[in-house]
Design a protein around this motif. Structure first.
Motif, PDB file in Angstrom:
ATOM      1  N   LEU A   4       0.699  -1.256  -0.040  1.00 57.04           N
ATOM      2  CA  LEU A   4      -0.023   0.065   0.084  1.00 57.04           C
ATOM      3  C   LEU A   4       0.864   1.369   0.117  1.00 57.04           C
ATOM      4  O   LEU A   4       0.216   2.302  -0.315  1.00 57.04           O
ATOM      5  CB  LEU A   4      -1.081  -0.005   1.298  1.00 57.04           C
ATOM      6  N   TYR A   5       2.255   0.869   0.237  1.00 62.43           N
ATOM      7  CA  TYR A   5       3.108   2.512   0.455  1.00 62.43           C
ATOM      8  C   TYR A   5       3.699   2.357  -0.755  1.00 62.43           C
ATOM      9  O   TYR A   5       3.838   3.482  -1.472  1.00 62.43           O
ATOM     10  CB  TYR A   5       4.010   2.220   1.692  1.00 62.43           C
ATOM     11  N   ILE A   6       4.394   1.270  -1.430  1.00 60.71           N
ATOM     12  CA  ILE A   6       5.239   1.260  -2.351  1.00 60.71           C
ATOM     13  C   ILE A   6       4.517   1.470  -3.813  1.00 60.71           C
ATOM     14  O   ILE A   6       4.998   2.123  -4.666  1.00 60.71           O
ATOM     15  CB  ILE A   6       6.162   0.241  -2.518  1.00 60.71           C
ATOM     16  N   GLY A  41       5.149   8.753  -9.302  1.00 61.91           N
ATOM     17  CA  GLY A  41       6.440   9.240 -10.071  1.00 61.91           C
ATOM     18  C   GLY A  41       7.478   9.483  -8.902  1.00 61.91           C
ATOM     19  O   GLY A  41       8.374  10.183  -9.136  1.00 61.91           O
ATOM     20  N   ILE A  42       6.767   9.500  -7.487  1.00 63.97           N
ATOM     21  CA  ILE A  42       8.009   9.712  -6.489  1.00 63.97           C
ATOM     22  C   ILE A  42       9.236   9.028  -6.659  1.00 63.97           C
ATOM     23  O   ILE A  42      10.172   9.804  -6.319  1.00 63.97           O
ATOM     24  CB  ILE A  42       6.897   9.729  -5.160  1.00 63.97           C
ATOM     25  N   ARG A  43       9.202   7.983  -6.852  1.00 67.23           N
ATOM     26  CA  ARG A  43      10.455   7.118  -7.155  1.00 67.23           C
ATOM     27  C   ARG A  43      10.104   6.441  -8.651  1.00 67.23           C
ATOM     28  O   ARG A  43       9.012   5.866  -8.728  1.00 67.23           O
ATOM     29  CB  ARG A  43      10.735   6.220  -5.960  1.00 67.23           C
ATOM     30  N   ALA A  44      11.054   6.326  -9.366  1.00 67.23           N
ATOM     31  CA  ALA A  44      11.167   5.699 -10.547  1.00 67.23           C
ATOM     32  C   ALA A  44      10.815   4.185 -10.312  1.00 67.23           C
ATOM     33  O   ALA A  44      11.793   3.498  -9.475  1.00 67.23           O
ATOM     34  CB  ALA A  44      12.486   5.862 -11.474  1.00 67.23           C
ATOM     35  N   PRO A  45       9.833   3.412 -10.970  1.00 71.39           N
ATOM     36  CA  PRO A  45       9.729   2.167 -10.654  1.00 71.39           C
ATOM     37  C   PRO A  45      10.856   1.169 -11.297  1.00 71.39           C
ATOM     38  O   PRO A  45      11.436   1.518 -12.484  1.00 71.39           O
ATOM     39  CB  PRO A  45       8.337   1.668 -11.451  1.00 71.39           C
TER      40      PRO A  45
END
Length: 358
Positions: free
Chosen positions: A93-95, A102-106
């Motif tokens: 639920l967080y990741i 786009g907070i972190r590139a997957p």
């Protein structure tokens, strides 16, 4: 006049006219693999002292929050396997929004890379199951004393899967850890074989997860964007898909009846669900912040911080849950924690020896 011959590399045939040339010594083969600094090749500036202290403070607070809420939930709802699966699922639920927004590139994994990570993720899921089982069967302090043996299994699995052979001084630092755990186990007032076995299982699975992660990452492409944080996210998803069926198989048949008994005893479903959710999110977050702390300092400082974390959790068990420790149990715990600290320091200054593969 006569043409002088060019100087040679042999010292007995060098020119005697003019300055004497000093031969360059032949390189000595290095039998010890050098360690790569944590921040090697990084162009970013080192974080400030205030930022480092912030990382460590948040790491400790979230870790205490996880252990406290986890133990509180287990005391009123003794379903450790389903609890563990729910905690791993909370990390999804967080990741997921972190990647989607786009907070972190997957990560961009090929099918073969994802399949290579499946065994590691399965080990992660089972490791969390046995960890929560141990915390339900015994005290936080005793579980953390037993889990101080994790470096012992790291050494064994590194030898098996990576052919890394640690020097003798590093091995000797594990002796007080083994002795301390033995003393603490024999004197602990809440000792149970189930707690001890599950805590040892946690050591086995999480040590194996760490070593196999390093082995697997060697085959992952750099452009896959699978740094430590994204790796933990992928392992979380696989671990949830592994742990949930196991938890349902082990506790699914009694889960509803146990939930009804807990609610009848005075626990509200909303408060219970909130406690479980906090324990799950804090489990994921303290692992993430631990990675940030490791990235901000050298490994030795991080190892010292990890040792302090175990001391804090033992104190939490005594203060918050009234865990009683005999003098002998306290002595054994202290010996084990000091041994872990010594191992952390010595292992960072010595490189593993890697003989040629047969």
């Amino acid at each position: 006049g006569a043409v002088r011959p060019p100087p040679t590399d042999r010292p007995d045939r060098q020119e005697t006219h003019g300055p004497r040339l000093t031969p360059t010594p032949a390189p000595v083969p290095n039998l010890v693999r050098p360690r790569t600094p944590v921040m090697a090749g990084s162009a970013k500036a080192a974080p400030s002292t205030a930022m480092v202290l912030f990382y460590f403070g948040v790491w400790y607070v979230i870790n205490v929050a996880y252990n406290y809420t986890n133990k509180k939930a287990l005391q009123v709802l003794p379903l450790p396997c389903l609890m563990a699966a729910a905690q791993i699922g909370a990390g999804i639920l967080y990741i997921t929004p972190v990647w989607l927004l786009g907070i972190r590139a997957p990560p961009k994994l090929e099918t073969k890379e994802l399949l290579a990570l499946v065994p590691v993720g399965m080990i992660h899921g089972v490791g969390q199951l046995v960890t929560v089982l141990s915390l339900q069967a015994g005290s936080i302090s005793f579980v953390n004393v037993v889990k101080s043996l994790e470096p012992f299994f790291n050494v064994i699995f590194a030898m098996i899967f990576m052919h890394d052979y640690v020097p003798l001084p590093v091995l000797l630092t594990l002796v007080p850890v083994v002795v301390g755990v033995g003393i603490a186990s024999s004197a602990d007032m809440e000792f149970t074989w189930l707690c001890f076995a599950c805590a040892m299982g946690s050591n086995v699975f999480f040590s194996l997860r760490g070593v196999l992660s390093k082995v697997t990452m060697k085959a992952i492409r750099p452009e896959s964007n699978l740094g430590p944080a994204n790796l933990f996210g992928v392992l979380t998803i696989i671990g949830f898909l592994t742990s949930l069926p196991l938890a349902l198989w082990m506790e699914g048949g009694t889960a509803q009846a146990q939930w009804d008994r807990t609610v009848a005893a005075g626990q509200t479903p909303t408060a219970l669900a909130k406690t479980i959710a906090i324990s799950g999110l804090s489990f994921y977050m303290y692992n993430e912040v631990s990675m940030l702390a490791l990235d901000a300092v050298d490994p030795v400082t991080h190892a010292v911080g990890n040792t302090i974390k175990r001391v804090i959790l033992i104190l939490l068990s005594v203060v918050a849950f009234g865990t009683q420790m005999t003098n002998l149990s306290a002595i054994g715990s202290t010996i084990a924690i000091i041994g872990v600290f010594m191992y952390s320091i010595v292992s960072r200054s010595a490189s593993p020896l890697n003989p040629p593969l047969p």
